[in-house]
Design an enzyme around this catalytic site. Structure first.
Site, PDB file in Angstrom:
ATOM      1  N   GLU A   3      90.127 -94.141 144.144  1.00  0.00           N
ATOM      2  CA  GLU A   3      90.346 -95.592 144.112  1.00  0.00           C
ATOM      3  C   GLU A   3      89.047 -96.309 144.446  1.00  0.00           C
ATOM      4  O   GLU A   3      88.199 -95.804 145.187  1.00  0.00           O
ATOM      5  CB  GLU A   3      91.482 -95.976 145.066  1.00  0.00           C
ATOM      6  CG  GLU A   3      91.292 -95.536 146.510  1.00  0.00           C
ATOM      7  CD  GLU A   3      90.738 -96.634 147.386  1.00  0.00           C
ATOM      8  OE1 GLU A   3      90.518 -97.745 146.878  1.00  0.00           O
ATOM      9  OE2 GLU A   3      90.499 -96.368 148.572  1.00  0.00           O
ATOM     10  N   THR A  34      90.168-100.125 157.335  1.00  0.00           N
ATOM     11  CA  THR A  34      91.050-100.433 156.211  1.00  0.00           C
ATOM     12  C   THR A  34      92.479-100.077 156.602  1.00  0.00           C
ATOM     13  O   THR A  34      92.733 -99.631 157.721  1.00  0.00           O
ATOM     14  CB  THR A  34      90.647 -99.629 154.957  1.00  0.00           C
ATOM     15  OG1 THR A  34      91.044 -98.258 155.117  1.00  0.00           O
ATOM     16  CG2 THR A  34      89.140 -99.692 154.724  1.00  0.00           C
ATOM     17  N   CYS A  35      93.405-100.228 155.656  1.00  0.00           N
ATOM     18  CA  CYS A  35      94.795 -99.905 155.975  1.00  0.00           C
ATOM     19  C   CYS A  35      95.000 -98.417 156.197  1.00  0.00           C
ATOM     20  O   CYS A  35      95.963 -97.998 156.843  1.00  0.00           O
ATOM     21  CB  CYS A  35      95.727-100.393 154.863  1.00  0.00           C
ATOM     22  SG  CYS A  35      95.415 -99.652 153.249  1.00  0.00           S
ATOM     23  N   GLN A  82      85.145-102.254 150.389  1.00  0.00           N
ATOM     24  CA  GLN A  82      85.384-102.366 151.838  1.00  0.00           C
ATOM     25  C   GLN A  82      84.214-101.799 152.639  1.00  0.00           C
ATOM     26  O   GLN A  82      83.807-102.378 153.644  1.00  0.00           O
ATOM     27  CB  GLN A  82      86.694-101.661 152.187  1.00  0.00           C
ATOM     28  CG  GLN A  82      87.920-102.384 151.638  1.00  0.00           C
ATOM     29  CD  GLN A  82      89.176-101.542 151.680  1.00  0.00           C
ATOM     30  OE1 GLN A  82      89.115-100.305 151.595  1.00  0.00           O
ATOM     31  NE2 GLN A  82      90.323-102.186 151.806  1.00  0.00           N
TER      32      GLN A  82
END
Length: 458
Positions: free
Chosen positions: A114, A49-50, A120
């Protein structure tokens, strides 16, 4: 067997390091295949992920597996390990299981609680499962982690206050300008993060939002939801002099705005400040843009402290999820412990079935006058006796699999019931099956193991 997790995240590596370890979606299948071909790895999942890149693996030995995974990273990303080793963390067995539960439930995220990470992780698992890089262990573990995370978010109030990265970006804009109703905001990227950003902007009074995407249709679709203005990338550069805030979150591999483009736009703005917030990894905006006068550039790492007030409530709810994680980890470990006894139980069942069948055949030979009905009744009754006799030994060996001397208990079980021949035959059958499918083995190693996993021995 052992479970390990190796990776880097927003805590251990700044964005300029993390962006070097991102995967294009199209490259993940080959990366998973390459990881499976790495020595000692039996199952694997990559979560990228980021804010993190993590490699989860079931391995046959853990001493050198961290080294093997670092070698894979070095080769795949074409970077010497000296540039990233200090940013890596590695968890083994219980710690790796706990880490996955924390990641999936959002407790390890920059924005605690979150929910985007849940989707994801689920997508990463389903991809790996589809490519057959997961087996018995990870099919159980990842399904359990996803289910627990869903329950955590439904049974607690951890998601009641908005503190996503998109929200943090909008909050930063509010700190700078106060209100959005007289400002022009440009969103670069019409994906999930871009949509969340638009939602928060709209809720905070933004009445002029320009949505930019490489595919104009996607930009138009998102802009329509929030009374925004769709725009192509080429048009966006022309509109840049009229924009007050740029929030970028595309999936581009390189910079979509460079210093020269921003400098040209600023020359037409007559010294009006331009605030740019880059929440993409890899970054969308060239870091050298920050050197342009009256341009204020922030990246994703600058957002970490933006929503501290809302996070306090989430921390209180997170404590409830920590309790869930402890319970779920125990359940998984208990299931994991029983894996070692499955071949033993199967061998006992096989042997008892053979003995029963031989006895029935002998009975039929010695008493040929017995009819089909009588033999059927006798078969049913004797089978019931065999099953009842096996019930307690099977229950006890399952219980003993969780005790300190599990290996000794299983060795004794094999000797007491003389199961060596059945186990040897079972192992030969598994080896033969593996040899007929070498290509499959490279992407999906053996899913059963005859010994109790090391971490499961209490």
């Amino acid at each position: 067997m052992h479970i390990i997790a190796v990776g880097l995240n927003y805590r251990t590596a700044p964005v300029e390091v993390r962006e070097k370890f991102t995967f294009a979606e199209k490259d993940l299948p080959n990366a998973l295949k390459g990881l499976m071909e790495t020595k000692s790895i039996m199952e694997c999942v990559i979560v990228a992920t980021c804010n993190r890149t993590e490699f989860y693996a079931v391995v046959d030995r853990h001493q050198l597996c961290g080294h093997y995974i670092r070698s894979f990273m070095e080769k795949w990303f074409n970077l010497p390990r000296g540039e990233f080793t200090n940013h890596l963390y590695m968890y083994e067995d219980e710690k790796a299981i706990e880490h996955l539960f924390r990641v999936t439930s959002g407790l390890d995220s920059m924005v605690i609680g979150e929910t985007q990470i849940l989707g994801q992780v689920k997508s990463a698992f389903l991809l790996s499962q589809g490519l057959k890089t997961t087996g018995t262990v990870f099919n159980m573990l990842f399904k359990q982690a996803v289910t627990m995370a869903k329950r955590a978010h439904s049974e607690t109030m951890i998601g009641e206050t908005a503190v996503s990265v998109s929200y943090a970006a909008v909050e930063l804009g509010k700190q700078i300008f106060g209100q959005f109703n007289k400002k022009t905001v440009m969103i670069l990227g019409a994906g999930e993060t871009g949509e969340l950003t638009a939602k928060h902007l709209y809720a905070n009074g933004a009445d002029r939002v320009i949505v930019v995407n490489r595919t104009f249709e996607r930009a138009a679709k998102l802009a329509d939801k929030f009374n925004g203005i769709p725009c192509s990338m080429e048009e966006a550069i022309q509109k840049l002099p009229d924009v007050d805030i740029v929030i970028s979150s595309t999936g581009s591999d390189g910079y979509i705005l460079n210093r020269g483009q921003v400098l040209a736009a600023m020359q037409r703005r007559k010294s009006k400040p331009l605030f740019m917030i880059d929440i993409a990894v890899p970054r969308d905006l060239d870091p050298s843009i920050a050197a342009v006068e009256n341009v204020f550039l922030y990246d994703i790492d600058d957002l970490e402290g933006i929503v501290e007030s809302n996070l306090e409530q989430r921390r209180q709810e997170a404590a409830k999820i920590e309790v869930m994680i402890v319970e779920e980890k125990k359940l998984f470990e208990q299931w994991y412990k029983t894996l070692g006894v499955v071949p033993l139980i199967r061998a006992l069942q096989t042997k008892s079935a053979e003995v029963h069948e031989e006895t029935m055949q002998s009975l039929a030979n010695k008493l040929p006058e017995l009819g089909e009905h009588e033999l059927k009744v006798i078969r049913k009754l004797t089978k019931s006796i065999v099953n009842q006799m096996m019930q307690d030994p099977i229950l006890r060996i399952k219980e003993m699999a969780g005790e300190k001397r599990a290996d000794d208990a299983m060795d004794m079980f094999v000797k007491l019931f003389a199961l060596e021949e059945q186990l040897a035959h079972s192992n030969k059958a598994e080896q033969k099956a593996a040899q007929t499918s070498i290509a499959a083995v490279q992407t999906n190693n053996v899913h059963t193991h005859a010994s109790v996993p090391a971490f499961a021995r209490t």
